[in-house]
Design an enzyme around this catalytic site. Sequence first.
Site, PDB file in Angstrom:
ATOM      1  N   SER A 141     -36.914  25.694  75.752  1.00 55.50           N
ATOM      2  CA  SER A 141     -37.577  26.486  77.344  1.00 55.50           C
ATOM      3  C   SER A 141     -36.698  25.559  78.211  1.00 55.50           C
ATOM      4  O   SER A 141     -35.676  24.986  78.405  1.00 55.50           O
ATOM      5  CB  SER A 141     -38.960  25.801  76.728  1.00 55.50           C
ATOM      6  OG  SER A 141     -39.082  24.689  77.076  1.00 55.50           O
ATOM      7  N   ILE A 180     -45.555  17.505  83.367  1.00 53.78           N
ATOM      8  CA  ILE A 180     -44.573  16.780  84.186  1.00 53.78           C
ATOM      9  C   ILE A 180     -44.904  16.122  85.389  1.00 53.78           C
ATOM     10  O   ILE A 180     -45.007  15.472  85.851  1.00 53.78           O
ATOM     11  CB  ILE A 180     -44.055  18.179  84.479  1.00 53.78           C
ATOM     12  CG1 ILE A 180     -43.365  18.558  82.915  1.00 53.78           C
ATOM     13  CG2 ILE A 180     -42.638  17.887  85.286  1.00 53.78           C
ATOM     14  CD1 ILE A 180     -42.176  19.386  82.584  1.00 53.78           C
ATOM     15  N   GLU A 183     -47.083  12.760  85.107  1.00 56.00           N
ATOM     16  CA  GLU A 183     -45.993  12.001  85.168  1.00 56.00           C
ATOM     17  C   GLU A 183     -44.619  11.312  85.844  1.00 56.00           C
ATOM     18  O   GLU A 183     -44.840  10.823  86.409  1.00 56.00           O
ATOM     19  CB  GLU A 183     -45.212  12.959  83.287  1.00 56.00           C
ATOM     20  CG  GLU A 183     -46.171  12.810  82.126  1.00 56.00           C
ATOM     21  CD  GLU A 183     -45.700  12.648  80.782  1.00 56.00           C
ATOM     22  OE1 GLU A 183     -46.418  12.486  79.628  1.00 56.00           O
ATOM     23  OE2 GLU A 183     -44.060  12.782  80.884  1.00 56.00           O
ATOM     24  N   GLU A 199     -52.443  21.398  93.140  1.00 52.88           N
ATOM     25  CA  GLU A 199     -53.242  22.449  91.711  1.00 52.88           C
ATOM     26  C   GLU A 199     -53.857  23.596  92.349  1.00 52.88           C
ATOM     27  O   GLU A 199     -54.997  23.941  92.314  1.00 52.88           O
ATOM     28  CB  GLU A 199     -53.970  21.524  90.444  1.00 52.88           C
ATOM     29  CG  GLU A 199     -54.083  22.450  89.687  1.00 52.88           C
ATOM     30  CD  GLU A 199     -53.728  22.828  88.601  1.00 52.88           C
ATOM     31  OE1 GLU A 199     -52.438  22.529  87.711  1.00 52.88           O
ATOM     32  OE2 GLU A 199     -54.040  23.970  88.234  1.00 52.88           O
ATOM     33  N   VAL A 233     -49.347  26.507  96.203  1.00 62.66           N
ATOM     34  CA  VAL A 233     -48.246  27.072  97.875  1.00 62.66           C
ATOM     35  C   VAL A 233     -47.535  27.922  97.955  1.00 62.66           C
ATOM     36  O   VAL A 233     -47.191  28.749  97.062  1.00 62.66           O
ATOM     37  CB  VAL A 233     -47.228  25.885  96.738  1.00 62.66           C
ATOM     38  CG1 VAL A 233     -46.197  25.981  97.909  1.00 62.66           C
ATOM     39  CG2 VAL A 233     -47.734  24.165  97.047  1.00 62.66           C
ATOM     40  N   HIS A 441     -59.446  -7.052  64.700  1.00 59.80           N
ATOM     41  CA  HIS A 441     -60.076  -7.270  65.939  1.00 59.80           C
ATOM     42  C   HIS A 441     -59.285  -8.634  66.518  1.00 59.80           C
ATOM     43  O   HIS A 441     -58.514  -9.664  65.849  1.00 59.80           O
ATOM     44  CB  HIS A 441     -61.591  -8.444  65.641  1.00 59.80           C
ATOM     45  CG  HIS A 441     -61.688  -9.148  67.057  1.00 59.80           C
ATOM     46  ND1 HIS A 441     -62.674  -8.671  67.867  1.00 59.80           N
ATOM     47  CD2 HIS A 441     -61.662 -10.568  66.529  1.00 59.80           C
ATOM     48  CE1 HIS A 441     -62.847  -8.798  69.118  1.00 59.80           C
ATOM     49  NE2 HIS A 441     -62.204 -10.388  68.457  1.00 59.80           N
TER      50      HIS A 441
HETATM   51  P1  NAI Z   1     -48.150  22.690  82.312  1.00 63.19           P
HETATM   52  O1  NAI Z   1     -48.739  24.003  81.919  1.00 63.19           O
HETATM   53  O2  NAI Z   1     -48.084  21.440  81.570  1.00 63.19           O
HETATM   54  O3  NAI Z   1     -48.853  22.391  83.623  1.00 63.19           O
HETATM   55  C1  NAI Z   1     -48.365  23.325  84.722  1.00 63.19           C
HETATM   56  C2  NAI Z   1     -49.741  23.412  85.677  1.00 63.19           C
HETATM   57  O4  NAI Z   1     -49.059  24.293  86.938  1.00 63.19           O
HETATM   58  C3  NAI Z   1     -50.801  23.511  85.279  1.00 63.19           C
HETATM   59  O5  NAI Z   1     -52.197  23.065  85.870  1.00 63.19           O
HETATM   60  C4  NAI Z   1     -51.201  25.111  86.444  1.00 63.19           C
HETATM   61  O6  NAI Z   1     -52.796  25.792  86.864  1.00 63.19           O
HETATM   62  C5  NAI Z   1     -50.620  24.746  87.341  1.00 63.19           C
HETATM   63  N1  NAI Z   1     -50.261  26.009  88.363  1.00 63.19           N
HETATM   64  C6  NAI Z   1     -49.366  27.826  87.754  1.00 63.19           C
HETATM   65  N2  NAI Z   1     -49.404  27.857  88.752  1.00 63.19           N
HETATM   66  C7  NAI Z   1     -49.557  27.367  89.751  1.00 63.19           C
HETATM   67  C8  NAI Z   1     -49.468  27.169  91.369  1.00 63.19           C
HETATM   68  N3  NAI Z   1     -48.029  28.450  92.282  1.00 63.19           N
HETATM   69  N4  NAI Z   1     -49.870  26.386  92.091  1.00 63.19           N
HETATM   70  C9  NAI Z   1     -50.124  25.357  92.063  1.00 63.19           C
HETATM   71  N5  NAI Z   1     -50.430  25.238  90.330  1.00 63.19           N
HETATM   72  C10 NAI Z   1     -50.139  25.948  89.897  1.00 63.19           C
HETATM   73  O7  NAI Z   1     -46.508  22.886  82.651  1.00 63.19           O
HETATM   74  P2  NAI Z   1     -45.933  21.680  83.031  1.00 63.19           P
HETATM   75  O8  NAI Z   1     -46.032  20.645  83.803  1.00 63.19           O
HETATM   76  O9  NAI Z   1     -44.401  22.219  83.858  1.00 63.19           O
HETATM   77  O10 NAI Z   1     -45.522  21.145  81.782  1.00 63.19           O
HETATM   78  C11 NAI Z   1     -44.121  22.333  80.745  1.00 63.19           C
HETATM   79  C12 NAI Z   1     -44.508  22.065  79.761  1.00 63.19           C
HETATM   80  O11 NAI Z   1     -43.693  20.848  78.983  1.00 63.19           O
HETATM   81  C13 NAI Z   1     -45.764  22.273  79.076  1.00 63.19           C
HETATM   82  O12 NAI Z   1     -46.422  22.475  77.531  1.00 63.19           O
HETATM   83  C14 NAI Z   1     -46.074  20.482  78.310  1.00 63.19           C
HETATM   84  O13 NAI Z   1     -46.867  20.665  77.380  1.00 63.19           O
HETATM   85  C15 NAI Z   1     -44.361  19.892  77.999  1.00 63.19           C
HETATM   86  N6  NAI Z   1     -44.223  18.622  78.128  1.00 63.19           N
HETATM   87  C16 NAI Z   1     -44.741  17.634  77.739  1.00 63.19           C
HETATM   88  C17 NAI Z   1     -44.943  16.944  77.786  1.00 63.19           C
HETATM   89  C18 NAI Z   1     -45.945  15.672  76.843  1.00 63.19           C
HETATM   90  O14 NAI Z   1     -46.787  16.315  75.592  1.00 63.19           O
HETATM   91  N7  NAI Z   1     -45.875  14.438  77.632  1.00 63.19           N
HETATM   92  C19 NAI Z   1     -43.904  15.890  79.055  1.00 63.19           C
HETATM   93  C20 NAI Z   1     -43.673  16.997  80.149  1.00 63.19           C
HETATM   94  C21 NAI Z   1     -44.134  18.231  79.905  1.00 63.19           C
END
Ligand code: NAI
Length: 462
Positions: A141, A180, A183, A199, A233, A441
């Site tokens: 992706s 992301i 983190e 958000e 934003v 424990h």
């Molecule tokens: P995400 O889908 O986790 O979060 C995106 C966030 O942006 C959501 O809360 C959404 O409501 C918000 N959003 C969307 N449009 C917006 C707007 N115009 N203004 C403000 N907020 C808005 O996506 P993210 O964090 O970019 O991660 C991408 C992918 O990478 C995810 O599927 C995630 O699972 C994966 N990933 C997983 C990790 C892990 O497992 N630890 C670490 C990093 C990424």
Amino acid sequence: MSEKFDVIVIGSGPGGYVCAIRAAQLGLKTACVEKRKTLGGTCLNIGCIPSKALLSSSEKFEEAEHHFGDIGIETKPKLNLKKMMAFKDDVVEANTKGIEFLFKKNKIQHIEGAAEIVAAGKVKVGNDEYEAESIVIATGSDVVSLPGIEIDEKKIVSSTGALELSEVPKSMVVIGGGVIGLEMGTVWRRLGTDVTVVEFLDQIMPGMDGEIRKESEKIFKKQGITFKTSAKVTSAKATAKGVDLTMEPAAGGAEEKMSVDIILMAVGRKPYTEGLGLEKVGVELTERGQIKTDEFFETSVEGIYAIGDVITGPMLAHKAEDEGVILAEMLSGESGHIDYNLIPGVVYTWPEVANVGKTEEQLKEEGVAYNSGKFPFMANGRARAMGMMDGFVKILADKATDRVLGAHIIGPGAGDLIQEVVSVMEFQGTAEDIARTCHAHPTLTEVVKEAALAVHKRPIHI
Ligand code: NAI
């Protein structure tokens, strides 16, 4: 004559390289095409691994700066960002070289370059053509942005740029309170940046259990992150000094202006299918641009398969890995199955957040009667001894059968603790099974056991 393989995998991320290794283990003549200079895909090069290196290093820095004093260690740490970044780069190099080694060990041919599928069974890389019985697309992706906002990876960065900043910004707006955003926002907050997360929804961490979402926002706020929820934003422009942005309430209303050093765009990722020639060979996509596959990961064209972020399902490295293994096994005549309900999710903030199975909200919506058991880290001796008492474990079990339906953890080591529940759920176990299993424990695992006991209203230590 073009070289012929049993399997050509396109993309060497966790989906692709694992699929290639498993296929080779099963005796299939395998090649893997990768356009990046190093193997490992987003996860190893610009995702999971470097972000975890920075999360781990910045966590130590924060501990030394703010918490060592509490336990009698007097110190004044000084940040050397260049060295912290160099450590991260070394970690990435060691991991990507590790995949190179595994390819050699398993006699997988590594083809460097961008692959185009010219027909079923035919892949072109530069001027060379290769043939394969099966082609596996594992191209992963890519970052998405918002309309009108251009990611320059300098002032308006994606997760890629956020891993490479050469100095600690004074201020940062993170667009998106998902994985992301939280983190990488956490990394820079710990190193001294004033972080605001914007958000769109009314709570951060969409998809997680409601109580976890509430608790995590409370804890991250306490740590110093500012949240603007139900907000969006609407524009962002890089200037000589930083970035000027405007935001407004999600439902519309008065505009607010802000100037910050850096914007981190973290509003999700999209499947990466560019340049593969899918349209020409007739591989169909969903409306969201994912490659359509059946339950055997086969696309609309026979002999062409797809796994990982480029198909439907959670964009997680371990989901892609599991799909890679099963597909390789199916290609060599075995059968396989993934229970997508049992794919754990982990957010590597502090405290960590982890989940598996159903949330309370989902169970209510599905009309499933359940019992819930919750136990706080505060009441666990080991957590106290570590000075890490934020959070809780929550276990949800079927009211009639006691079968575990979901687990939600926020707390120290959540990402490791969740695995016990995943295993129990894989074997269709019950809360009683967890509660009756001896837990060493003093360990944090006792919080999982106590939460299972709490399902039956009989925790010991609370
Ligand atoms: P995400 O889908 O986790 O979060 C995106 C966030 O942006 C959501 O809360 C959404 O409501 C918000 N959003 C969307 N449009 C917006 C707007 N115009 N203004 C403000 N907020 C808005 O996506 P993210 O964090 O970019 O991660 C991408 C992918 O990478 C995810 O599927 C995630 O699972 C994966 N990933 C997983 C990790 C892990 O497992 N630890 C670490 C990093 C990424």
